[in-house]
Motif scaffolding. Structure first.
Motif, PDB file in Angstrom:
ATOM      1  N   MET A 216       0.827  -1.204   0.000  1.00 39.70           N
ATOM      2  CA  MET A 216       0.000   0.000   0.000  1.00 39.70           C
ATOM      3  C   MET A 216       0.866   1.260   0.000  1.00 39.70           C
ATOM      4  SD  MET A 216      -2.883   1.206   2.788  1.00 39.70           S
ATOM      5  CE  MET A 216      -1.667   1.417   4.088  1.00 39.70           C
ATOM      6  N   ILE A 217       1.918   1.258   0.854  1.00 41.38           N
ATOM      7  CA  ILE A 217       2.808   2.417   0.925  1.00 41.38           C
ATOM      8  C   ILE A 217       3.569   2.590  -0.390  1.00 41.38           C
ATOM      9  CG2 ILE A 217       4.842   3.378   2.073  1.00 41.38           C
ATOM     10  CD1 ILE A 217       2.380   3.546   3.785  1.00 41.38           C
ATOM     11  N   ALA A 218       4.071   1.472  -0.946  1.00 36.78           N
ATOM     12  CA  ALA A 218       4.822   1.535  -2.201  1.00 36.78           C
ATOM     13  C   ALA A 218       3.938   2.036  -3.345  1.00 36.78           C
ATOM     14  CB  ALA A 218       5.392   0.163  -2.529  1.00 36.78           C
ATOM     15  N   SER A 219       2.677   1.623  -3.360  1.00 37.36           N
ATOM     16  CA  SER A 219       1.745   2.103  -4.385  1.00 37.36           C
ATOM     17  C   SER A 219       1.527   3.604  -4.252  1.00 37.36           C
ATOM     18  CB  SER A 219       0.409   1.364  -4.271  1.00 37.36           C
ATOM     19  OG  SER A 219       0.570  -0.022  -4.511  1.00 37.36           O
ATOM     20  N   SER A 220       1.488   4.092  -3.020  1.00 38.19           N
ATOM     21  CA  SER A 220       1.344   5.523  -2.788  1.00 38.19           C
ATOM     22  C   SER A 220       2.580   6.282  -3.258  1.00 38.19           C
ATOM     23  CB  SER A 220       1.110   5.796  -1.301  1.00 38.19           C
ATOM     24  OG  SER A 220      -0.072   5.168  -0.857  1.00 38.19           O
ATOM     25  N   LEU A 221       3.757   5.753  -2.963  1.00 38.15           N
ATOM     26  CA  LEU A 221       5.005   6.370  -3.428  1.00 38.15           C
ATOM     27  C   LEU A 221       5.047   6.422  -4.951  1.00 38.15           C
ATOM     28  CD1 LEU A 221       7.426   4.592  -0.944  1.00 38.15           C
ATOM     29  CD2 LEU A 221       7.083   7.074  -1.067  1.00 38.15           C
TER      30      LEU A 221
ATOM     31  N   GLU B 157       8.505  -3.331 -18.930  1.00 36.28           N
ATOM     32  CA  GLU B 157       7.111  -3.536 -19.309  1.00 36.28           C
ATOM     33  C   GLU B 157       6.255  -4.025 -18.147  1.00 36.28           C
ATOM     34  OE1 GLU B 157       5.617  -2.715 -22.144  1.00 36.28           O
ATOM     35  OE2 GLU B 157       7.539  -1.838 -22.732  1.00 36.28           O
ATOM     36  N   LEU B 158       6.769  -4.922 -17.329  1.00 35.24           N
ATOM     37  CA  LEU B 158       5.974  -5.505 -16.252  1.00 35.24           C
ATOM     38  C   LEU B 158       5.501  -4.440 -15.263  1.00 35.24           C
ATOM     39  CD1 LEU B 158       4.881  -8.112 -14.969  1.00 35.24           C
ATOM     40  CD2 LEU B 158       7.022  -8.282 -13.683  1.00 35.24           C
ATOM     41  N   SER B 159       6.413  -3.637 -14.776  1.00 35.17           N
ATOM     42  CA  SER B 159       6.039  -2.606 -13.799  1.00 35.17           C
ATOM     43  C   SER B 159       5.243  -1.470 -14.446  1.00 35.17           C
ATOM     44  CB  SER B 159       7.296  -2.047 -13.107  1.00 35.17           C
ATOM     45  OG  SER B 159       8.212  -1.556 -14.055  1.00 35.17           O
ATOM     46  N   LYS B 160       5.531  -1.157 -15.705  1.00 29.91           N
ATOM     47  CA  LYS B 160       4.782  -0.100 -16.393  1.00 29.91           C
ATOM     48  C   LYS B 160       3.336  -0.513 -16.630  1.00 29.91           C
ATOM     49  CE  LYS B 160       8.625   2.177 -18.796  1.00 29.91           C
ATOM     50  NZ  LYS B 160       9.219   2.497 -20.121  1.00 29.91           N
ATOM     51  N   ASN B 161       3.125  -1.756 -17.011  1.00 30.35           N
ATOM     52  CA  ASN B 161       1.759  -2.247 -17.227  1.00 30.35           C
ATOM     53  C   ASN B 161       0.957  -2.225 -15.923  1.00 30.35           C
ATOM     54  OD1 ASN B 161       2.163  -2.691 -19.949  1.00 30.35           O
ATOM     55  ND2 ASN B 161       2.749  -4.842 -19.683  1.00 30.35           N
ATOM     56  N   ALA B 162       1.617  -2.583 -14.816  1.00 28.66           N
ATOM     57  CA  ALA B 162       0.933  -2.541 -13.523  1.00 28.66           C
ATOM     58  C   ALA B 162       0.560  -1.118 -13.149  1.00 28.66           C
ATOM     59  CB  ALA B 162       1.827  -3.157 -12.447  1.00 28.66           C
ATOM     60  N   ALA B 163       1.477  -0.172 -13.387  1.00 31.39           N
ATOM     61  CA  ALA B 163       1.208   1.231 -13.067  1.00 31.39           C
ATOM     62  C   ALA B 163       0.083   1.798 -13.917  1.00 31.39           C
ATOM     63  CB  ALA B 163       2.477   2.057 -13.256  1.00 31.39           C
ATOM     64  N   ASP B 164      -0.090   1.252 -15.126  1.00 28.82           N
ATOM     65  CA  ASP B 164      -1.156   1.724 -16.017  1.00 28.82           C
ATOM     66  C   ASP B 164      -2.504   1.072 -15.713  1.00 28.82           C
ATOM     67  OD1 ASP B 164       0.472   3.464 -17.370  1.00 28.82           O
ATOM     68  OD2 ASP B 164       1.014   2.027 -18.938  1.00 28.82           O
ATOM     69  N   GLY B 165      -2.549   0.209 -14.695  1.00 28.90           N
ATOM     70  CA  GLY B 165      -3.826  -0.352 -14.274  1.00 28.90           C
ATOM     71  C   GLY B 165      -4.138  -1.728 -14.795  1.00 28.90           C
ATOM     72  N   ILE B 166      -3.170  -2.375 -15.483  1.00 25.51           N
ATOM     73  CA  ILE B 166      -3.433  -3.710 -16.023  1.00 25.51           C
ATOM     74  C   ILE B 166      -3.472  -4.748 -14.903  1.00 25.51           C
ATOM     75  CG2 ILE B 166      -2.488  -5.508 -17.534  1.00 25.51           C
ATOM     76  CD1 ILE B 166      -1.461  -3.351 -19.368  1.00 25.51           C
ATOM     77  N   SER B 167      -2.626  -4.589 -13.883  1.00 27.34           N
ATOM     78  CA  SER B 167      -2.601  -5.514 -12.755  1.00 27.34           C
ATOM     79  C   SER B 167      -3.541  -5.042 -11.648  1.00 27.34           C
ATOM     80  CB  SER B 167      -1.178  -5.641 -12.207  1.00 27.34           C
ATOM     81  OG  SER B 167      -0.290  -6.111 -13.197  1.00 27.34           O
ATOM     82  N   GLU B 168      -3.759  -5.926 -10.675  1.00 27.61           N
ATOM     83  CA  GLU B 168      -4.652  -5.589  -9.554  1.00 27.61           C
ATOM     84  C   GLU B 168      -4.085  -4.452  -8.720  1.00 27.61           C
ATOM     85  OE1 GLU B 168      -6.625  -7.772  -5.607  1.00 27.61           O
ATOM     86  OE2 GLU B 168      -5.464  -8.926  -7.092  1.00 27.61           O
ATOM     87  N   ASN B 169      -2.768  -4.461  -8.507  1.00 28.48           N
ATOM     88  CA  ASN B 169      -2.099  -3.398  -7.755  1.00 28.48           C
ATOM     89  C   ASN B 169      -1.167  -2.619  -8.673  1.00 28.48           C
ATOM     90  OD1 ASN B 169      -3.100  -3.920  -5.040  1.00 28.48           O
ATOM     91  ND2 ASN B 169      -1.920  -5.827  -5.146  1.00 28.48           N
ATOM     92  N   PRO B 170      -1.070  -1.304  -8.496  1.00 35.24           N
ATOM     93  CA  PRO B 170      -0.169  -0.514  -9.349  1.00 35.24           C
ATOM     94  C   PRO B 170       1.300  -0.807  -9.087  1.00 35.24           C
ATOM     95  CG  PRO B 170      -1.137   0.861  -7.631  1.00 35.24           C
ATOM     96  CD  PRO B 170      -1.853  -0.450  -7.585  1.00 35.24           C
ATOM     97  N   PHE B 171       1.627  -1.270  -7.868  1.00 33.37           N
ATOM     98  CA  PHE B 171       3.004  -1.622  -7.531  1.00 33.37           C
ATOM     99  C   PHE B 171       3.094  -3.127  -7.341  1.00 33.37           C
ATOM    100  CE2 PHE B 171       6.713  -2.310  -4.933  1.00 33.37           C
ATOM    101  CZ  PHE B 171       7.629  -1.378  -5.404  1.00 33.37           C
ATOM    102  N   LEU B 172       4.198  -3.722  -7.803  1.00 36.03           N
ATOM    103  CA  LEU B 172       4.349  -5.174  -7.754  1.00 36.03           C
ATOM    104  C   LEU B 172       5.452  -5.584  -6.778  1.00 36.03           C
ATOM    105  CD1 LEU B 172       4.125  -6.020 -11.567  1.00 36.03           C
ATOM    106  CD2 LEU B 172       2.295  -6.137  -9.855  1.00 36.03           C
ATOM    107  N   ASP B 173       5.116  -6.464  -5.852  1.00 36.59           N
ATOM    108  CA  ASP B 173       6.092  -7.079  -4.947  1.00 36.59           C
ATOM    109  C   ASP B 173       6.677  -8.275  -5.677  1.00 36.59           C
ATOM    110  OD1 ASP B 173       7.550  -8.146  -2.901  1.00 36.59           O
ATOM    111  OD2 ASP B 173       5.854  -8.579  -1.586  1.00 36.59           O
ATOM    112  N   ASN B 174       7.589  -7.971  -6.613  1.00 36.63           N
ATOM    113  CA  ASN B 174       8.034  -8.979  -7.568  1.00 36.63           C
ATOM    114  C   ASN B 174       9.499  -8.737  -7.921  1.00 36.63           C
ATOM    115  OD1 ASN B 174       8.502 -10.447 -10.044  1.00 36.63           O
ATOM    116  ND2 ASN B 174       6.286 -10.568 -10.336  1.00 36.63           N
TER     117      ASN B 174
END
Length: 349
Positions: A178-183, A194-211
């Motif tokens: 939650m904190i990382a998504s806020s940052l 691509e993986l983190s950019k797609n998540a930030a654009d709303g493709i994944s459930e969370n905008p930030f990935l613990d990956n």
């Protein structure tokens, strides 16, 4: 110091008639304003975003890189060119969010993350960002390889969560997410790959990935990505290894013709270099100023330098006694550049 976000910055504004000019562009809730000068009180124009469509990348100009296009409901096309890929992607993400908010009847704001994720008011993201960047106790920046590319000055998503947990900034990994998504939403972190950019654009459930395969970087860290096609390609020039501490557009006087042109400047420290680029595009700099041992001062007008009501001139004299005359938009901006260059010249190689 908090990073500068993309919603207020210099971009090149263009048209199909191939007339490109640097503009100070500001993203609002319902539109985009652009100014001839950063200090101007009134905009030169305004682009309404309601009903508009965004095209990125825009291929209408073959030789220009990092271009995106906004088409209004009246089928008017507006073209903008960023200085580098990450800057364009940041603009595109913010503009898409603004258009989506308009369509949903919501109010767009860059700092809406705290409300949407219900972040406690006691959490100071700015202070947390500074702790994360601490050279000794913060997150370690690495050069990571993936898909035949090398991502320089970045770190993985799970490293961010690991750091938050180990420093007792959060109670568990879910809270860390939650904190990382806020940052990320506030611009303190930027996605790389691509993986983190797609998540930030709303493709994944969370905008930030613990990956471990999701890469991120600090906006002012000097991040860049390069192809890893051969051993020669990964050998970087020493002058580009420094961390970026400041960047922006200034007027620069030519040495031969004494004419003035707008250039985009990128200031790096350790080693201390000031690279300048054509704001119209191109990944390679037009030149570089080695700042180690230089002298930088504000100057008054002379017969050789530009005369105007607000000159804001300053001069860099290198250790080899080469003189460079530059002009900022405002007295404050001139002071900021002088101080930053002085710091770099003392600490860099």
């Amino acid at each position: 110091m908090a990073p500068t976000r993309s919603s207020e910055w210099w971009l090149l504004s263009g048209s199909m008639f191939n007339t490109w000019k640097p503009m100070w562009v500001v993203l609002l809730e319902d539109g985009i304003e652009f100014y001839k000068k950063k200090s101007d009180n009134s905009p030169k124009g305004m682009i309404p975003l309601k009903g508009s469509t965004l095209t990125s990348p825009c291929q209408d100009f073959g030789k220009r890189m990092f271009v995106f296009k906004i088409t209004t409901t009246k089928q008017q096309d507006h073209f903008f060119q960023a200085a580098f890929l990450e800057e364009r992607d940041a603009w595109v993400r913010d503009i898409k969010k603004a258009i989506k908010c308009i369509e949903g009847g919501q109010k767009f704001a860059r700092k809406s993350t705290r409300r949407s994720i219900r972040l406690p008011e006691t959490v100071d993201l700015g202070a947390l960002y500074l702790s994360m960047k601490d050279t000794e106790k913060g997150i370690k920046e690495l050069n990571l390889e993936k898909d035949k590319k090398i991502f320089n000055h970045c770190f993985t998503g799970n490293c961010v969560i690991d750091w938050l947990v180990s420093n007792n900034s959060v109670r568990n990994r879910q809270e860390g997410l939650m904190i990382a998504s806020s940052l990320l939403g506030e611009g303190y972190l930027q996605p790389a790959g691509e993986l983190s950019k797609n998540a930030a654009d709303g493709i994944s459930e969370n905008p930030f990935l613990d990956n471990p395969d999701a890469f991120y970087y600090f906006p002012d860290s000097g991040f860049f990505c390069e192809e890893n096609s051969s051993d020669d390609d990964v050998i970087l020039k020493e002058e580009f290894r420094g961390v970026i501490i400041k960047q922006g557009c200034l007027l620069k006087q030519g040495h031969r013709r004494k004419n003035w042109k707008v250039r985009k400047f990128v200031l790096r420290e350790d080693p201390a270099y000031l690279h300048y680029y054509d704001p119209a595009g191109g990944e390679d700099p037009l030149g570089a100023i080695h700042l180690r041992g230089c002298v930088v001062t504000s100057v008054e007008s002379s017969s050789d330098v530009r005369k105007s009501e607000e000159e804001n001139l300053f001069e860099i004299i290198t250790a080899d006694e080469v003189h460079y005359f530059l002009q900022a938009a405002t007295p404050k901006e001139r002071t900021e550049w002088i101080k930053a260059i002085q710091v770099a010249s003392r600490t860099g190689k």
